[in-house]
Design an enzyme around this catalytic site. Sequence first.
Site, short mmCIF file in Angstrom:
data_model
loop_
_atom_site.label_atom_id
_atom_site.label_comp_id
_atom_site.label_asym_id
_atom_site.label_seq_id
_atom_site.Cartn_x
_atom_site.Cartn_y
_atom_site.Cartn_z
N TYR A 77 -3.42 1.78 23.39
CA TYR A 77 -2.82 0.45 23.19
C TYR A 77 -1.70 0.53 22.16
O TYR A 77 -1.75 1.32 21.24
CB TYR A 77 -3.88 -0.54 22.67
CG TYR A 77 -4.94 -0.93 23.67
CD1 TYR A 77 -4.84 -0.62 25.02
CD2 TYR A 77 -6.07 -1.63 23.24
CE1 TYR A 77 -5.84 -0.99 25.90
CE2 TYR A 77 -7.07 -2.00 24.12
CZ TYR A 77 -6.95 -1.67 25.46
OH TYR A 77 -7.94 -2.04 26.33
N PHE A 129 -5.81 -11.98 33.37
CA PHE A 129 -4.45 -11.72 32.89
C PHE A 129 -3.62 -13.00 32.85
O PHE A 129 -2.41 -12.98 33.09
CB PHE A 129 -3.78 -10.64 33.74
CG PHE A 129 -3.89 -9.27 33.13
CD1 PHE A 129 -2.76 -8.52 32.85
CD2 PHE A 129 -5.13 -8.71 32.84
CE1 PHE A 129 -2.86 -7.25 32.28
CE2 PHE A 129 -5.24 -7.45 32.28
CZ PHE A 129 -4.10 -6.71 32.00
N GLY A 130 -4.27 -14.12 32.58
CA GLY A 130 -3.57 -15.39 32.43
C GLY A 130 -3.52 -16.25 33.68
O GLY A 130 -3.20 -17.44 33.60
#
Length: 350
Positions: A53, A239-240
Amino acid sequence: MKHLPLGQSPLHVSPICLGTMTFGEQVDQPTAHAILDRSFERGVNFIDAAEMYSVPARAETCGATETIIGHWFARTPGLRQKVVLATKVAGPSRGMPWIRGEVAGLSKAEIVNACEGSLRRLQTDVIDLYQIHWPARNVPAFGALYFDPSKDKPHASIHEQLDAMADLVKAGKVRAIGLSNETPYGVHEFVRLAEQHGLPRVATVQNPYCLINRSYENGLDESCHRLGVSLLAYSPLGFGLLTGKYDDTGLVGDHGRMALYDSMRKQRWGRPEALATARRYNALAREHGLTPAQLALAFCYRNWRVASTIIGVTSVAQLDQCLDAWDVSLTPELLTAIDQIRWESRDPAQ
C-alpha cells in the site's frame, strides 16, 4: 463496540477495522493521522495495512501507508500497545515487480525479509496479525472466475510459508497469522498442515464481502466456520459503488477512486453489471429510509459470518458516517429483499 476474538488466537478486536490503503495516495499524512485519531477515539482498536500500500499500487508509494502509520505510533508513546495492528506480505507479483521482482514465489526468506521491512516502516517490534495478501499458488482471484492450470508457476509450498511464519512467531515479531483472498482449499490446507506439523494456525481470512460480492458464501463460509477461522470482510462498500455516489454519473468525474483511477475501473468493481446491481441495492436502501452506505455496512456489521468489517475512508467525515452505521439494524423483510436481488444478479463484482 464489544471486542471479539480472531479465530483461536489471543487477539480481540473491535468489530470494525480501519483499512488504510488510501493513506499515501488519496490521503496525506496529516489527514491520515486525523482519521486514525478519530477512529481510536470512537473505539476502533484494529488497523489493517499491507506492504504494497498505498493503492493504486505504484513503485513510488509502495510502503507509504505503513510509514504513515509508523509516524502515528511514534507521535504518541504508548499508543501502539493499545492497538491491534495487522499488515500483509504481498504474494507473487501481479504487475508490481518493484516489490520482489516478477519471479518471486513467496519463499521463506521473502516472507521473513518482508516482515522485517514492515516492522521498520511501522516503527514497532511486533505485528499482531501478519497475513499473506494473496496465495503463492495460481488461483482464480481478483475478478478471475475460473481456475486455469496452464498458469501454474513455481512457488513456495504452504508448508514452507507456515515455516516462515513459525520463525516469526518464535522470534516474537508476529503474534498471529492470517490469509487473504483465499479459497476453501487454501484455508483447509493451511489449517491441516499447521495441525500436522505443529506450526502456527491461521486465525483469519481477509476476503471481499459485500452486497455485490458475496462469493465468500459459496462454501468458504462453511469451511471457515468449521475450522474456527474468522472472516475479515473487506470492501463492504464495493469500492464506493454501494454509497450511491456513482448512481447518477456513472464511473466518471473527479470524485471517488473509481472515477479517479482508470486502473480501478478495469477491475471487477468497474464492471457495468456491478454498478447496475449496486444501483438496485442503493434504491432498496432509500425505499426503506436508509442511505445506501447504511444498508451496505449494516449488512456486514450484523452478519454472523463476519468477525470484523474493514472500512476505508478518505476523510474524518466519511469515517464518522461509517461508524455511525453501526447502530443500523436490518429487518427480516429487508434481508429477504436483499437476497432476492442477489438471486437475480448473483455476484457481479466477484
